[in-house]
Design a protein around this motif. Structure first.
Motif, PDB file in Angstrom:
ATOM      1  N   ASP A 241       0.826  -1.224   0.000  1.00  0.00           N
ATOM      2  CA  ASP A 241       0.000   0.000   0.000  1.00  0.00           C
ATOM      3  C   ASP A 241       0.849   1.258   0.000  1.00  0.00           C
ATOM      4  OD1 ASP A 241       1.058  -0.302   2.495  1.00  0.00           O
ATOM      5  OD2 ASP A 241      -0.772   0.218   3.596  1.00  0.00           O
ATOM      6  N   ARG A 242       2.094   1.179  -0.536  1.00  0.00           N
ATOM      7  CA  ARG A 242       2.975   2.336  -0.551  1.00  0.00           C
ATOM      8  C   ARG A 242       3.443   2.632  -1.968  1.00  0.00           C
ATOM      9  NH1 ARG A 242       3.037   5.211   4.008  1.00  0.00           N
ATOM     10  NH2 ARG A 242       5.212   5.853   3.697  1.00  0.00           N
ATOM     11  N   ILE A 243       3.677   3.920  -2.227  1.00  0.00           N
ATOM     12  CA  ILE A 243       4.256   4.386  -3.482  1.00  0.00           C
ATOM     13  C   ILE A 243       5.685   4.838  -3.181  1.00  0.00           C
ATOM     14  CG2 ILE A 243       4.092   6.079  -5.333  1.00  0.00           C
ATOM     15  CD1 ILE A 243       1.083   6.316  -4.688  1.00  0.00           C
ATOM     16  N   ILE A 244       6.652   4.347  -3.952  1.00  0.00           N
ATOM     17  CA  ILE A 244       8.052   4.743  -3.791  1.00  0.00           C
ATOM     18  C   ILE A 244       8.469   5.486  -5.050  1.00  0.00           C
ATOM     19  CG2 ILE A 244      10.381   3.979  -3.207  1.00  0.00           C
ATOM     20  CD1 ILE A 244       8.294   3.176  -1.142  1.00  0.00           C
ATOM     21  N   TRP A 245       8.863   6.765  -4.879  1.00  0.00           N
ATOM     22  CA  TRP A 245       9.296   7.589  -6.029  1.00  0.00           C
ATOM     23  C   TRP A 245      10.749   8.003  -5.789  1.00  0.00           C
ATOM     24  CZ3 TRP A 245       8.224  13.464  -6.722  1.00  0.00           C
ATOM     25  CH2 TRP A 245       8.713  13.891  -7.962  1.00  0.00           C
ATOM     26  N   THR A 246      11.587   7.654  -6.755  1.00  0.00           N
ATOM     27  CA  THR A 246      13.024   7.928  -6.641  1.00  0.00           C
ATOM     28  C   THR A 246      13.444   8.949  -7.688  1.00  0.00           C
ATOM     29  OG1 THR A 246      13.424   5.693  -5.812  1.00  0.00           O
ATOM     30  CG2 THR A 246      15.327   6.905  -6.655  1.00  0.00           C
ATOM     31  N   VAL A 247      14.190   9.984  -7.255  1.00  0.00           N
ATOM     32  CA  VAL A 247      14.682  11.054  -8.127  1.00  0.00           C
ATOM     33  C   VAL A 247      16.197  11.159  -7.939  1.00  0.00           C
ATOM     34  CG1 VAL A 247      14.542  13.515  -8.693  1.00  0.00           C
ATOM     35  CG2 VAL A 247      12.503  12.299  -7.898  1.00  0.00           C
ATOM     36  N   GLU A 290      23.368   9.929  -0.921  1.00  0.00           N
ATOM     37  CA  GLU A 290      24.393  10.579  -1.721  1.00  0.00           C
ATOM     38  C   GLU A 290      23.975  10.670  -3.180  1.00  0.00           C
ATOM     39  OE1 GLU A 290      27.571  12.653  -2.908  1.00  0.00           O
ATOM     40  OE2 GLU A 290      27.006  12.196  -0.828  1.00  0.00           O
ATOM     41  N   SER A 291      23.166   9.692  -3.622  1.00  0.00           N
ATOM     42  CA  SER A 291      22.852   9.639  -5.044  1.00  0.00           C
ATOM     43  C   SER A 291      21.383   9.876  -5.371  1.00  0.00           C
ATOM     44  CB  SER A 291      23.271   8.276  -5.618  1.00  0.00           C
ATOM     45  OG  SER A 291      22.595   7.233  -4.926  1.00  0.00           O
ATOM     46  N   HIS A 292      20.488   9.687  -4.391  1.00  0.00           N
ATOM     47  CA  HIS A 292      19.057   9.739  -4.720  1.00  0.00           C
ATOM     48  C   HIS A 292      18.256  10.462  -3.633  1.00  0.00           C
ATOM     49  CE1 HIS A 292      20.389   6.274  -7.182  1.00  0.00           C
ATOM     50  NE2 HIS A 292      19.457   6.734  -8.042  1.00  0.00           N
ATOM     51  N   ILE A 293      17.104  10.909  -4.052  1.00  0.00           N
ATOM     52  CA  ILE A 293      16.061  11.399  -3.145  1.00  0.00           C
ATOM     53  C   ILE A 293      14.878  10.438  -3.284  1.00  0.00           C
ATOM     54  CG2 ILE A 293      14.501  13.302  -2.613  1.00  0.00           C
ATOM     55  CD1 ILE A 293      16.553  15.131  -4.033  1.00  0.00           C
ATOM     56  N   VAL A 294      14.454   9.845  -2.174  1.00  0.00           N
ATOM     57  CA  VAL A 294      13.394   8.835  -2.202  1.00  0.00           C
ATOM     58  C   VAL A 294      12.201   9.354  -1.398  1.00  0.00           C
ATOM     59  CG1 VAL A 294      12.745   6.464  -1.685  1.00  0.00           C
ATOM     60  CG2 VAL A 294      15.102   6.996  -2.409  1.00  0.00           C
ATOM     61  N   ILE A 295      11.029   9.347  -2.042  1.00  0.00           N
ATOM     62  CA  ILE A 295       9.781   9.810  -1.407  1.00  0.00           C
ATOM     63  C   ILE A 295       8.810   8.644  -1.330  1.00  0.00           C
ATOM     64  CG2 ILE A 295       7.783  11.333  -1.658  1.00  0.00           C
ATOM     65  CD1 ILE A 295       9.657  13.326  -3.039  1.00  0.00           C
ATOM     66  N   GLU A 296       8.261   8.396  -0.125  1.00  0.00           N
ATOM     67  CA  GLU A 296       7.280   7.325   0.082  1.00  0.00           C
ATOM     68  C   GLU A 296       5.925   7.949   0.413  1.00  0.00           C
ATOM     69  OE1 GLU A 296       8.322   4.119   2.625  1.00  0.00           O
ATOM     70  OE2 GLU A 296      10.488   4.413   2.331  1.00  0.00           O
ATOM     71  N   LEU A 297       4.878   7.456  -0.262  1.00  0.00           N
ATOM     72  CA  LEU A 297       3.519   7.966  -0.087  1.00  0.00           C
ATOM     73  C   LEU A 297       2.562   6.800   0.150  1.00  0.00           C
ATOM     74  CD1 LEU A 297       3.520  10.259  -3.240  1.00  0.00           C
ATOM     75  CD2 LEU A 297       3.960  11.016  -0.914  1.00  0.00           C
ATOM     76  N   PRO A 298       1.601   6.929   1.077  1.00  0.00           N
ATOM     77  CA  PRO A 298       0.603   5.862   1.257  1.00  0.00           C
ATOM     78  C   PRO A 298      -0.455   5.923   0.151  1.00  0.00           C
ATOM     79  CG  PRO A 298       0.149   7.663   2.770  1.00  0.00           C
ATOM     80  CD  PRO A 298       1.424   8.015   2.067  1.00  0.00           C
TER      81      PRO A 298
END
Length: 880
Positions: A241-247, A290-298
């Motif tokens: 039930d989670r969304i993982i968005w990596t930039v 160091e390399s990524h920004i990770v955002i988790e959303l329900p």
């Protein structure tokens, strides 16, 4: 810049923007939105958001610091008629950095400083040297840098490691690119699907890239500016039930050096940056490596919404949310900053939602009752398809199908459908003599907005009706209700119940307090309810009947009936001591055409004070409305009629060839009640005639003096008086308002004891006259109208002097009681019976000594009254 509307810009509506101060409206198409810096988001729940770049086509720029936007929006249904016009305004401020990159839903934008710092100094130097003598063309040149829009020579797009494509400005715009300048910046926009946009993998994340070098030419010099935009095209994972968005933290295609310093990292939703506390409250998590920004959303959070999808004729939903990441960095050995802002709309993978069909059909109700659901707000039921063809929802409702949309508390909705078994689309079969099977095949046609995508859902409805034995009915009555119990028998309730002419619906069942279980139902009907009938009106009761009919709706036939007849006590006439009568005329089934409100008393100007379709209620004074009066020996009868009237003339309505007319009477006696029955006109339909009974109270009071203005109260007795002191008595008919009644004082006498027939006694008034045989005789006083006395004929007054009885055993006694007989007479005609006696001023009967009095009883038709004891004060034997 974000503008929120309270309208959903869904399919079938066209949005226009004011491009020239109200003189030119331009449709905001997808191509124009991407080129000019606009995106529109609409959810299924009636809300829309317009996102606009600060440097968009239709914003007003104040020195690249303050930006004003006014959009005049015209929204259309279809393509012809405008349905709404709305103006929205927004003002924003911004502090630019050297390079700004914006990744929106439908376009990529980059803006860079276009003015070298030395330009301002050279312009100022030119103005200082020449002042007002500067030629206009030289001043224009000085104030218009070479990087202005009109100086663009060509634009070279790089797509791929070694591919380039040069274009002139007009060619680039024709290709869908947006190119503009502000007072200090060069702005270039590209749609994601432009031919020169390519995909590059950055730190394991696919990114969309466009790069362009713009050449500015002015006579002997050429200036070029490099611009680039890189936007996320992937980096998503869905785990439970989670969304993982990596930039990527370091976006290499935008860097010119190997190292850079990250100054700020933020996340937000719909363009609004969230604080750490807001992120924690909503369950959002952002981590920076160091390399990524990770955002988790329900999945299912309040900042997003669910959307319906129709795929392969199946119903699915997806969750949509629009997060944002903002990064500010500075490259090595540079003072120039880059602000990178990426909006990334996320749609979760499709989630199958099997539809549920609930069949609530009760076969005995002869109606299919089905529920289909549940759906999101963006789904509409547009038609149902039967074997004979399709019907729109409106057509189906006209046909009697009753299709309704039901909203649920969680924001979803269902559709309900009711189809009567009698409809031609319903098939019937009988596998055995006591079973009927109803079948209805149909297909629901559904539409998802705004995509206008259709999907269908077939349903086969079936109901089995078991025929039962005939119902058994029992009934009883109490003082005001019919009580009915119905035993269903056999297979339960399969029939309709008619009460009189109405079906026993749920509304009527609630009114009559119906209770039921699987085998019985019981209810109580008031005897004057509209579903019961009145068959006879008697003296003090009403005879009524409740008819029940049981109906088989399948065979359309009457299966049984039941009638319950009862007599209910009911006072039809009431007589009050103040001379008021009330009467109730009840409509019986034999006069079905009678309208109770049209009934009047003898005087047509006296209608009922209340009426409905069942009865008329009258209240009137006995000296009004044509009431007649009859006097008998010791009593009176007031009589009136309730009939139909028309205008000022009596007019009787013919019902069964006879006239409807009801006689009402009141019988009055003094301080007593008695009933007498009279017959009515034999030529009228009489539904019972009652003689009302009433009481006319008479009282005797002792006045304090001859003015008769104040009286001793009950609490004052016994009253103490001196010998020979005058006693002033008043006899009064109480409450009556009939001016034609006269109170006649027949006989008054005094006794030693409180009983009226006790001895010794002494006459005071004989046959309405003073007792002249008494040397201390009684005096009768005339009565005149004053503020207290409204009807003088209702009052008699007399006085005599205080005396004492001499008794052989007791000697001189110290108290007396006064008693009187009274009758009521007609003040106009009083020459009959006890009303005809006259006083001529001479003794009429032989006086009796005060030591004794005759003990003959007064006639029973007369009323009597007595006063409280009067005691002798300071008794003196010498005064007797």
């Amino acid at each position: 810049m974000r503008i929120t509307l309270d309208k959903s810009l869904i399919a079938g509506r066209r949005l226009e923007v004011d491009a020239n101060n109200g003189t030119q409206f331009i449709p905001l198409t997808a191509d124009l939105a991407a080129k000019c810096g606009y995106s529109v988001d609409a959810n299924p729940y009636g809300n829309s958001k317009i996102f606009a770049s600060l440097l968009s086509c239709f914003s007003a720029d104040r020195e690249d610091k303050v930006f004003d936007m006014t959009l005049r929006l015209r929204m259309y249904n279809g393509h012809t008629s405008a349905v709404d016009m709305q103006e929205v305004s927004k003002t924003c401020r911004n502090q630019w950095v050297s390079r700004e990159i914006l990744c929106e839903t439908n376009y990529m934008e980059v803006s860079v400083d276009r003015l070298p710092p030395e330009m301002d100094r050279s312009t100022q130097s030119l103005l200082n040297r020449h002042g007002s003598n500067v030629a206009p063309e030289k001043l224009d040149y000085a104030l218009t840098p070479i990087t202005s829009l009109k100086h663009i020579w060509k634009m070279v797009f790089q797509y791929g490691p070694s591919k380039e494509k040069p274009m002139f400005l007009n060619e680039a715009r024709d290709a869908g690119y947006g190119v503009a300048t502000s007072p200090s910046r060069l702005i270039i926009r590209s749609p994601y699907d432009a031919r020169e946009v390519y995909t590059e993998n950055v730190a394991g994340v696919p990114m969309k890239v466009f790069k362009v070098t713009t050449y500015f030419k002015e006579k002997w010099s050429v200036t070029m500016l490099d611009t680039a935009a890189v936007c996320p095209a992937g980096g998503l994972k869905f785990i439970e039930d989670r969304i993982i968005w990596t930039v990527p933290r370091h976006i290499n295609p935008l860097l010119t050096s190997t190292t850079s310093e990250t100054l700020e990292v933020h996340m937000g939703i719909d363009g609004k940056i969230l604080t750490n506390a807001e992120m924690a409250a909503k369950g959002y998590v952002m981590s920076v490596s160091e390399s990524h920004i990770v955002i988790e959303l329900p999945i299912g959070g309040s900042d997003g919404f669910y959307k319906s999808r129709a795929v392969d004729n199946q119903y699915h939903i997806t969750y949509i949310i629009k997060p944002m990441v903002e990064i500010v960095w500075r490259e090595e050995d540079s003072d120039h900053l880059t602000r990178y802002k990426a909006f990334f709309p996320i749609n979760t993978p499709l989630m199958r939602r099997p539809l549920v069909v609930i069949n609530y059909t009760v076969p005995e109700e002869q109606m299919f009752d089905v529920l289909l659901g549940a759906f999101l707000e963006d789904v509409e039921l547009v038609n149902i398809t039967l074997q004979a063809g399709s019907l729109s929802v409106a057509q189906a409702n006209v046909r009697g199908y009753n299709i309704q949309e039901q909203r649920l508390a969680n924001g979803s909705k269902t559709f309900t459908l009711h189809v009567p078994f009698s409809d031609s689309a319903v098939f019937q079969s009988s596998p055995n003599p006591v079973t009927i099977v109803y079948t209805l095949p149909l297909v629901f046609g559904l539409l998802v907005k705004p995509e206008q995508s259709m999907f269908t859902h077939p349903v086969l409805l079936e109901a089995v009706l078991q025929l039962a034995a005939l119902p058994t009915v029992t009934g009883s009555c109490d003082e005001g209700y019919y009580h009915v119990t119905v035993e269903y028998g056999g297979q339960g309730k399969y029939f309709k119940t008619m009460l009189g002419k109405r079906e026993l619906t749920s509304v009527l069942a609630e009114e009559y307090g119906l209770t039921e279980n699987s085998t019985h139902m019981s209810f109580a009907v008031p005897f004057l309810a509209p579903d019961a009938v009145v068959s006879l009106v008697q003296s003090t009761a009403v005879r009524g009947r409740l008819d029940l009919v049981f109906w088989d709706p399948f065979n359309n036939r009457r299966i049984s009936d039941f009638s319950l007849g009862c007599t209910f006590p009911m006072a039809m006439i009431e007589c009050f001591s103040n001379g008021t009568m009330t009467a109730l005329a009840v409509k019986a089934e034999s006069v079905t055409s009678l309208i109770p409100s049209q009934l009047t008393l003898k005087d047509p100007s006296c209608p009922p004070i209340f009426s409905n379709d069942r009865f008329a209620y009258f209240s009137f004074d006995v000296n009004r409305c044509g009431t007649t009066r009859k006097f008998f020996d010791g009593f009176m009868i007031y009589e009136n009629e309730i009939c139909l009237a028309h205008g000022n003339a009596r007019k009787y309505s013919k019902t069964t060839d006879l006239d409807y007319c009801l006689t009402v009477s009141c019988y009055y006696i003094i301080n007593e009640t008695q009933q007498i029955v009279l017959n009515t006109n034999s030529q009228t339909i009489t539904h019972g005639v009652e003689i009302g009974i009433g009481e006319l109270p008479v009282r005797i009071r002792l006045a304090t003096d001859i003015s008769y203005s104040t009286f001793y109260s009950n609490e004052d007795y016994p009253v103490h008086k001196h010998l020979r002191h005058p006693l002033y008595f008043e006899v009064e008919l109480v409450d009556s308002t009939d001016p034609h009644i006269e109170l006649v004082l027949k006989n008054c006498w005094a006794t030693l004891g409180g009983e009226r027939l006790s001895t010794p006694s002494w006459d005071l008034v004989v046959d309405g006259c003073e007792n002249f045989e008494d040397n201390l005789h009684t005096t009768l006083h005339p009565v005149t109208r004053d503020t207290r006395v409204q009807f003088p004929s209702h009052i008699k007054r007399f006085d005599f002097k205080m005396f004492a009885f001499v008794n052989d055993t007791l000697g001189v006694t110290d108290q007396i009681f006064v008693h009187c007989d009274t009758v009521l007479c007609d003040s106009i005609k009083h020459d009959y019976g006890e009303c005809s006696s006259q006083c001529v001023g001479l003794p009429t009967i032989k006086s009796v000594k005060r030591g004794s009095r005759g003990t003959g009883q007064a006639p029973q038709s007369k009323s009597y009254i007595s006063s409280g004891p009067v005691k002798l004060s300071n008794l003196l034997l010498a005064g007797l």
